[in-house]
Design a protein around this motif. Structure first.
Motif, PDB file in Angstrom:
ATOM      1  N   LYS A   1       7.516   0.367   6.084  1.00  0.00           N
ATOM      2  CA  LYS A   1       8.040   0.585   4.738  1.00  0.00           C
ATOM      3  C   LYS A   1       9.556   0.415   4.696  1.00  0.00           C
ATOM      4  O   LYS A   1      10.116  -0.019   3.682  1.00  0.00           O
TER       5      LYS A   1
ATOM      6  N   ASP B   1      -0.716   5.403  -1.833  1.00  0.00           N
ATOM      7  CA  ASP B   1      -1.346   5.531  -0.518  1.00  0.00           C
ATOM      8  C   ASP B   1      -2.231   6.764  -0.399  1.00  0.00           C
ATOM      9  O   ASP B   1      -2.759   7.054   0.675  1.00  0.00           O
TER      10      ASP B   1
ATOM     11  N   LYS C   1      -2.641  -1.998   0.990  1.00  0.00           N
ATOM     12  CA  LYS C   1      -1.282  -1.979   1.522  1.00  0.00           C
ATOM     13  C   LYS C   1      -0.386  -3.041   0.880  1.00  0.00           C
ATOM     14  O   LYS C   1       0.825  -2.846   0.768  1.00  0.00           O
TER      15      LYS C   1
ATOM     16  N   ASP D   1      -4.459  -4.091   5.927  1.00  0.00           N
ATOM     17  CA  ASP D   1      -5.569  -4.025   4.969  1.00  0.00           C
ATOM     18  C   ASP D   1      -6.886  -4.420   5.626  1.00  0.00           C
ATOM     19  O   ASP D   1      -7.923  -3.797   5.389  1.00  0.00           O
TER      20      ASP D   1
ATOM     21  N   SER E   1       0.842  -1.350  -2.350  1.00  0.00           N
ATOM     22  CA  SER E   1       1.849  -0.314  -2.106  1.00  0.00           C
ATOM     23  C   SER E   1       3.143  -0.932  -1.576  1.00  0.00           C
ATOM     24  O   SER E   1       4.235  -0.413  -1.822  1.00  0.00           O
TER      25      SER E   1
ATOM     26  N   LEU F   1       2.173  11.057   3.940  1.00  0.00           N
ATOM     27  CA  LEU F   1       1.133  10.452   4.781  1.00  0.00           C
ATOM     28  C   LEU F   1       0.624  11.335   5.920  1.00  0.00           C
ATOM     29  O   LEU F   1      -0.548  11.204   6.303  1.00  0.00           O
TER      30      LEU F   1
END
Length: 592
Positions: free
Chosen positions: A266, A78, A90, A328, A93, A119
């Motif tokens: 996540k 990321d 995305k 995305d 990941s 992040l």
């Protein structure tokens, strides 16, 4: 497989989407498959052989393996290429996070580092901060931790008492306070710390472990995730250089809430990977464990459990990759070389804050269900630490607390929706007002003959049910709605079920278009089972909601309308679940 059309966040509740536009995990590119295989190989080769040692909190081994994963690029997915990362989409990941989940507590150490730890700098750091920290965070040379929770403030993050005061010479902020339950605190080099400047302005700071006054308390003795470090961070007159202020004074809440969005997503991805592993362990055990002269996998009730575990995992996988595709698409036209790219990226992800909360709640509760049933299939052995399903069960419990409790997220989901509608970002109220005319045109007793035709109809009716119940709640309660937490929670559950139903439906339709009905038989069965059972739950939730806000003749009228919206045929879910189990049991793994 990339979704190119941008979709307005939460618009799924009022608009139908075509299956061509969603992203599914059934159409990965060769590069994405390679990324998944690399991650899986790393876990199998380097992590699982030392799993027992990691569970004993071996800091040196954890850091060594994190750096090895950094060499493989798994820590920089990321992070933009300009700052030493890979800058992956995305979906890619997400694949890394899913396949790391088999590493149990070690996966959490990596997850906290690459997500909420790194992040904030990716999205909100200035060029100097990014150049200083991101290359080392991408390789694992530096390990990050995220410090928001305090002894007296958990979900109420803005109630934090940690303070920051500008020094007389204007060169440093002096930080004081204690942060609690900090993942990676035992070995982290960089801490993302939230504190109030002058006790008022909630702000974010990059704090290095080597700064004088930084210390950590003892390890917490936890129910699960025992291999991850969880300690308090103590700040005593810590001098943080002014250049380590992240973004601006008073903007800390925006950083925290935006980072929590991706953190929630996540977390759900990790739950997906763990659910798949629990299915595999349970199916293998059921095939080898014999009772009354035959394997327990031959007993219909064991098959039912495996079918339900697989079905919920299929739905979870569907919403996760659909959401990754949404993000995305939202990030697709951002110039990642621009100084504003980070903030623009965070804003693009925030567009799907509701979907991220849905992923978190649904994912954590799916894993709780799957791991619980996994223990039950194992019987007494499921209660023994020698069997990994016992650890999956214990480790699962924290997910309903992490990243904002599920209760808080249930309040956020409809609350955020109403706020967006009031701002004019979503024509929710107009759709609710126009529903009455639609209800008069509903054709009763429809006959559905095509594959998934009735399920498509049920998803459409579910949206109308939400508009009716939600519109009634807003109209009746107005500003008092936020105080009626039971109503908000019920409306959130309806939204969660709708997003899950539609995601499974669209994915299954896409599978049918790609490979035909015969090869999609299991997916069709799972979509049918889930949609019919979820629809029944939506009907019950709507009745509960209407009964909480209406009485007398008005309530009877509303329930009459609801009855009209919930007409459906009966489906033999017993036969469908046997069909699903018949595939999962011999394969001994999750199947779609």
């Amino acid at each position: 497989m990339t979704q190119t059309k941008k979709v307005v966040g939460a618009s799924f509740i009022i608009e139908d989407q075509d299956f061509h536009s969603i992203v599914t995990p059934d159409e990965l590119t060769d590069e994405q498959r390679m990324i998944a295989e690399t991650t899986a190989e790393f876990v199998e080769r380097d992590v699982l052989p030392v799993d027992e040692q990691l569970e004993k909190l071996d800091y040196d081994l954890t850091v060594k393996l994190m750096r090895k994963s950094g060499e493989l690029g798994l820590l920089g997915a990321d992070v933009p290429e300009a700052f030493g990362g890979l800058g992956l989409d995305k979906v890619s990941s997400t694949l890394i996070s899913e396949h790391l989940s088999r590493a149990a507590s070690f996966a959490l150490s990596i997850g906290a580092h690459v997500g909420i730890g790194t992040l904030p700098i990716v999205y909100f750091g200035n060029t100097e901060q990014k150049n200083k920290y991101l290359p080392a965070l991408s390789t694992g040379e530096l390990i990050a931790a995220y410090c928001l929770t305090e002894p007296s403030s958990g979900s109420d993050a803005l109630g934090a008492k940690a303070t920051a005061k500008l020094s007389e010479d204007g060169q440093h902020y002096i930080l004081n306070g204690t942060k609690q339950f900090i993942t990676n605190a035992g070995f982290a080099d960089v801490f993302i710390v939230y504190a109030k400047v002058d006790g008022q302005h909630f702000s974010t700071f990059i704090v290095e472990r080597t700064y004088e006054g930084v210390s950590v308390g003892p390890e917490e003795k936890k129910m699960g995730i025992k291999g991850s470090s969880t300690r308090p961070l103590i700040l005593e007159d810590v001098k943080v250089p002014v250049e380590n202020l992240l973004w601006e004074v008073g903007k800390g809440h925006l950083i925290a809430f935006n980072i929590l969005n991706i953190g929630r997503f996540k977390l759900a991805v990790g739950c997906l990977g763990a659910s798949k592993e629990a299915i595999e362990l349970s199916a293998k055990y059921a095939n080898t464990r014999t009772q009354f002269g035959k394997p327990i996998s031959s007993f219909p009730l064991i098959g039912k459990k495996l079918a339900e575990m697989n079905t919920r995992t299929y739905v979870l996988e569907s919403i996760i990759y659909r959401t990754a595709g949404l993000m995305d698409a939202g990030l697709s036209d951002i110039d990642h070389n621009s100084p504003e790219a980070g903030v623009q990226s965070a804003k693009a992800i925030a567009e799907y804050a509701i979907e991220c909360s849905i992923n978190k709640v649904f994912g954590s509760e799916v894993l709780d269900f799957v791991s619980d049933e996994g223990v039950q299939i194992h019987g007494g052995y499921g209660f023994i630490q020698e069997y990994k399903v016992e650890r999956i069960y214990r480790d699962s419990r924290i997910n309903r607390i992490f990243e904002g409790t599920n209760e808080i997220n249930r309040l956020l989901i409809p609350g955020t929706l109403v706020k967006r509608a009031i701002k004019g970002e979503l024509p929710l109220l107009q759709k609710a007002q126009g529903l009455q005319a639609e209800l008069l045109q509903l054709v009763p007793g429809q006959i559905f003959e095509g594959t998934l035709e009735e399920e498509t109809h049920l998803v459409s009716m579910a949206k109308k049910i939400f508009l009716m119940a939600g519109g009634t709640a807003v109209q009746k309660l107005n500003t008092k709605l936020e105080q009626e937490q039971e109503v908000l929670s019920a409306l959130a559950d309806v939204m969660i079920q709708i997003y899950a139903m539609e995601s499974a439906l669209l994915r299954t339709k896409k599978l049918i278009a790609k490979q035909g009905e015969d090869k999609s038989a299991a997916a069709i069965a799972m979509a049918q089972v889930f949609i019919h059972e979820a629809f029944a739950e939506i009907e019950a939730l709507a009745k509960e909601t209407l009964s909480a806000i209406e009485t007398g003749d008005t309530l009877r009228t509303q329930l009459s309308v609801l009855k009209k919206l919930t007409r459906r045929s009966s489906v033999n879910t017993v036969a469908l679940k046997r069909q699903i189990a018949a595939r999962v049991i011999p394969a001994e793994r999750y199947l779609c």
